[in-house]
Design an enzyme around this catalytic site. Structure first.
Site, PDB file in Angstrom:
ATOM      1  N   ARG A 187       0.659  -0.980   0.052  1.00 42.16           N
ATOM      2  CA  ARG A 187      -0.617  -0.299  -0.094  1.00 42.16           C
ATOM      3  C   ARG A 187       0.696   1.417   0.112  1.00 42.16           C
ATOM      4  O   ARG A 187       0.505   2.401   0.503  1.00 42.16           O
ATOM      5  CB  ARG A 187      -0.998  -0.053   1.147  1.00 42.16           C
ATOM      6  CG  ARG A 187      -1.910  -1.226   1.228  1.00 42.16           C
ATOM      7  CD  ARG A 187      -2.655  -1.656   0.013  1.00 42.16           C
ATOM      8  NE  ARG A 187      -3.947  -2.681   0.151  1.00 42.16           N
ATOM      9  CZ  ARG A 187      -2.518  -3.454  -0.728  1.00 42.16           C
ATOM     10  NH1 ARG A 187      -1.855  -3.835  -0.992  1.00 42.16           N
ATOM     11  NH2 ARG A 187      -4.084  -4.350  -0.359  1.00 42.16           N
ATOM     12  N   SER A 235     -10.411  -1.413   4.257  1.00 43.35           N
ATOM     13  CA  SER A 235      -9.482  -1.190   4.931  1.00 43.35           C
ATOM     14  C   SER A 235      -9.276  -0.071   5.932  1.00 43.35           C
ATOM     15  O   SER A 235      -8.103   0.649   4.926  1.00 43.35           O
ATOM     16  CB  SER A 235      -8.711  -2.071   5.137  1.00 43.35           C
ATOM     17  OG  SER A 235      -9.008  -3.132   4.658  1.00 43.35           O
ATOM     18  N   GLU A 305      -4.252   3.534   5.814  1.00 41.34           N
ATOM     19  CA  GLU A 305      -4.714   3.752   5.096  1.00 41.34           C
ATOM     20  C   GLU A 305      -5.147   4.476   3.932  1.00 41.34           C
ATOM     21  O   GLU A 305      -4.845   5.433   2.982  1.00 41.34           O
ATOM     22  CB  GLU A 305      -5.156   1.730   4.589  1.00 41.34           C
ATOM     23  CG  GLU A 305      -4.673   1.427   3.679  1.00 41.34           C
ATOM     24  CD  GLU A 305      -5.216   0.063   2.420  1.00 41.34           C
ATOM     25  OE1 GLU A 305      -5.546  -0.740   3.313  1.00 41.34           O
ATOM     26  OE2 GLU A 305      -6.124   0.390   1.580  1.00 41.34           O
TER      27      GLU A 305
HETATM   28  C1  LIG Z   1     -15.621  -1.393  -0.435  1.00 44.03           C
HETATM   29  C2  LIG Z   1     -14.386  -1.560  -0.810  1.00 44.03           C
HETATM   30  C3  LIG Z   1     -13.088  -2.636  -0.754  1.00 44.03           C
HETATM   31  C4  LIG Z   1     -11.859  -2.020  -1.345  1.00 44.03           C
HETATM   32  N1  LIG Z   1     -10.544  -3.382  -1.419  1.00 44.03           N
HETATM   33  C5  LIG Z   1      -9.507  -3.237  -1.430  1.00 44.03           C
HETATM   34  C6  LIG Z   1      -8.947  -4.054  -1.677  1.00 44.03           C
HETATM   35  O1  LIG Z   1      -9.244  -5.130  -1.748  1.00 44.03           O
HETATM   36  N2  LIG Z   1      -7.531  -3.679  -2.076  1.00 44.03           N
HETATM   37  C7  LIG Z   1      -6.958  -2.624  -1.846  1.00 44.03           C
HETATM   38  O2  LIG Z   1      -5.771  -2.162  -2.182  1.00 44.03           O
HETATM   39  N3  LIG Z   1      -8.423  -1.521  -1.482  1.00 44.03           N
HETATM   40  C8  LIG Z   1      -9.479  -1.493  -1.427  1.00 44.03           C
HETATM   41  N4  LIG Z   1      -9.739  -0.347  -1.329  1.00 44.03           N
HETATM   42  C9  LIG Z   1      -9.533   0.943  -1.253  1.00 44.03           C
HETATM   43  C10 LIG Z   1      -9.325   1.400  -2.674  1.00 44.03           C
HETATM   44  O3  LIG Z   1     -10.391   0.572  -2.854  1.00 44.03           O
HETATM   45  C11 LIG Z   1      -7.921   1.199  -3.222  1.00 44.03           C
HETATM   46  O4  LIG Z   1      -6.898   2.164  -1.905  1.00 44.03           O
HETATM   47  C12 LIG Z   1      -8.161   2.663  -4.835  1.00 44.03           C
HETATM   48  O5  LIG Z   1      -6.830   2.504  -5.330  1.00 44.03           O
HETATM   49  C13 LIG Z   1      -8.236   3.679  -4.508  1.00 44.03           C
HETATM   50  O6  LIG Z   1      -8.234   4.690  -5.544  1.00 44.03           O
HETATM   51  P1  LIG Z   1      -9.379   5.829  -5.999  1.00 44.03           P
HETATM   52  O7  LIG Z   1      -9.303   5.381  -7.613  1.00 44.03           O
HETATM   53  O8  LIG Z   1     -10.560   5.469  -5.622  1.00 44.03           O
HETATM   54  O9  LIG Z   1      -8.257   6.529  -5.259  1.00 44.03           O
HETATM   55  P2  LIG Z   1      -8.807   7.667  -4.722  1.00 44.03           P
HETATM   56  O10 LIG Z   1      -9.413   6.888  -3.261  1.00 44.03           O
HETATM   57  O11 LIG Z   1      -9.214   8.832  -5.461  1.00 44.03           O
HETATM   58  O12 LIG Z   1      -7.470   8.874  -4.353  1.00 44.03           O
HETATM   59  C14 LIG Z   1      -6.318   7.617  -2.907  1.00 44.03           C
HETATM   60  C15 LIG Z   1      -5.435   7.926  -3.298  1.00 44.03           C
HETATM   61  O13 LIG Z   1      -4.591   7.806  -4.953  1.00 44.03           O
HETATM   62  C16 LIG Z   1      -4.590   9.256  -5.068  1.00 44.03           C
HETATM   63  N5  LIG Z   1      -4.680   9.025  -6.532  1.00 44.03           N
HETATM   64  C17 LIG Z   1      -6.255   9.147  -7.200  1.00 44.03           C
HETATM   65  N6  LIG Z   1      -5.949   9.444  -8.477  1.00 44.03           N
HETATM   66  C18 LIG Z   1      -5.039   8.975  -8.998  1.00 44.03           C
HETATM   67  C19 LIG Z   1      -3.357   9.912  -9.866  1.00 44.03           C
HETATM   68  N7  LIG Z   1      -4.705   9.809 -11.067  1.00 44.03           N
HETATM   69  N8  LIG Z   1      -2.907   9.813  -9.289  1.00 44.03           N
HETATM   70  C20 LIG Z   1      -2.213  10.675  -8.505  1.00 44.03           C
HETATM   71  N9  LIG Z   1      -2.032   9.885  -7.358  1.00 44.03           N
HETATM   72  C21 LIG Z   1      -3.501   9.880  -7.242  1.00 44.03           C
HETATM   73  C22 LIG Z   1      -5.297  10.469  -4.581  1.00 44.03           C
HETATM   74  O14 LIG Z   1      -4.486  11.701  -3.804  1.00 44.03           O
HETATM   75  C23 LIG Z   1      -5.600   9.503  -2.683  1.00 44.03           C
HETATM   76  O15 LIG Z   1      -4.103  10.348  -1.790  1.00 44.03           O
HETATM   77  C24 LIG Z   1     -11.583  -0.879  -0.982  1.00 44.03           C
HETATM   78  C25 LIG Z   1     -12.150   0.171  -0.497  1.00 44.03           C
HETATM   79  C26 LIG Z   1     -13.762  -0.414  -0.956  1.00 44.03           C
HETATM   80  C27 LIG Z   1     -14.566   0.879  -0.517  1.00 44.03           C
END
Ligand SMILES: Cc1cc2nc3c(=O)[nH]c(=O)nc-3n(C[C@H](O)[C@H](O)[C@H](O)COP(=O)(O)OP(=O)(O)OC[C@H]3O[C@@H](n4cnc5c(N)ncnc54)[C@H](O)[C@@H]3O)c2cc1C
Length: 311
Positions: A187, A235, A305
């Site tokens: 992560r 998480s 996280e």
């Molecule tokens: C129901 C549920 C289940 C989940 N299961 C998992 C799992 O199994 N494994 C896991 O790893 N995570 C899991 N997550 C967490 C989440 O899905 C991940 O962390 C995901 O990768 C976040 O991506 P996002 O596009 O939503 O990013 P955001 O939440 O929008 O942003 C997260 C971070 O990434 C940065 N970011 C976003 N886009 C960019 C970009 N284009 N360039 C640079 N930085 C950027 C943001 O600034 C922020 O710091 C889960 C979440 C939920 C709600």
């Protein structure tokens, strides 16, 4: 206007020069978009501005204009790992769209825009009989967000498939990273913070199509049957080395703790849910409470996280 606990939080007007530059670059500006509608926790007040650039040139135009106007910028993908403040965000949010949200597959190579949906990327590779992304099938994420978080599950992480990344710094300067220049960890990613991911090249390996499809379906079923439903960010804490955050939290008797409309799941004790009417302040308070209690009882400080936006 967003109201939390009776207190109104309003977006602030952006500098007219900035608004004018965005208009001239053909970029639609949404004023005061509530971040509760853009994050999976479903909390967060208004962002002063929200833009959806659809090309590298538009991203550069946004970043340069904000830099010159002294306006802070942040990026939101699917908002599945961000806790947005009740006050919202004083600045401009970038959400990638258009060409920056598309996917192209050539042989075993996937070119993905930073705004592309991770689940679609996973499905595309699975249908083509490629292995490397099938276990990411159920993660709510953009490709950029996944690369920033090094998202993964069941032993597969997106960082493992990266061949190259095209990113921009916050001044609009581009850099193309090769695989060897990027070290991903659990992560953690060198891309989160200093870089905005625009495109990524992912390298997948051929696999028996039936087998990889079955793996992806099994993961989706497992996630559906075992993960909690509701408004959350997955998480909340990272697992400390060799330990499970949820077990440490459960051991401290915190399962089922409630603060306002916020609930620490009684079985999935690393998941905080907005059960209705939650505020970001309540979620942040529960995160602090868990950290304090776990540290007091075990000596381990849990690292969130979930990323904070606008705090
Ligand atoms: C129901 C549920 C289940 C989940 N299961 C998992 C799992 O199994 N494994 C896991 O790893 N995570 C899991 N997550 C967490 C989440 O899905 C991940 O962390 C995901 O990768 C976040 O991506 P996002 O596009 O939503 O990013 P955001 O939440 O929008 O942003 C997260 C971070 O990434 C940065 N970011 C976003 N886009 C960019 C970009 N284009 N360039 C640079 N930085 C950027 C943001 O600034 C922020 O710091 C889960 C979440 C939920 C709600």
């Amino acid at each position: 206007m967003t109201k939390v606990s009776g207190a109104p939080f309003q977006a602030r007007p952006l500098p007219p020069d900035l608004v004018d530059r965005l208009r001239r670059a053909g970029i639609l500006l949404v004023k005061g978009k509530p971040l509760s509608s853009a994050t999976t926790f479903g909390v967060g007040g208004p962002a002063d501005g929200w833009v959806e650039p659809g090309s590298v040139a538009q991203v550069q135009a946004v970043l340069r204009a904000c830099r010159e106007a002294g306006v802070p910028v942040a990026v939101v993908g699917k908002g599945a790992n961000q806790l947005a403040a009740d006050e919202g965000f004083r600045g401009l949010i970038v959400h990638l769209s258009g060409a920056l949200a598309q996917l192209r597959l050539h042989g075993g190579r996937l070119t993905a825009g930073g705004g592309a949906i991770l689940r679609r990327a996973s499905a595309l590779t699975v249908r083509a009989g490629l292995t490397g992304m099938e276990k990411l099938a159920g993660i709510p994420s953009s490709v950029g967000g996944a690369l920033a978080m090094n998202a993964g599950c069941y032993g597969q992480e997106i960082g493992d498939a990266v061949e190259w990344v095209l990113a921009s710094d916050w001044e609009g300067n581009l850099r193309r990273f090769k695989r060897g220049e990027l070290t991903f960890g659990y992560r953690t990613s060198p891309l989160r913070g200093p870089w905005l991911v625009l495109y990524a090249g992912l390298r997948l390996k051929p696999a028996p199509p039936g087998a990889v499809k079955e793996d992806a379906l099994a993961i989706l079923r497992r996630r559906r049957d075992t993960l909690p439903w509701g408004r959350s960010a997955g998480s909340v804490f990272k697992n400390p080395p060799g330990m499970k955050a949820r077990e440490l939290i459960a051991r401290c008797g915190l399962a089922g703790t409630r603060i306002g409309g916020v609930w620490l799941h009684d079985k999935h004790t690393n998941t905080i849910l907005n059960t209705g009417g939650a505020t970001a302040a309540d979620i942040a308070a529960l995160i602090s409470l868990i950290q304090e209690k776990v540290e007091a009882e075990t000596g381990i400080l849990l690292e969130p996280e979930v990323q904070r936006l606008g705090f």
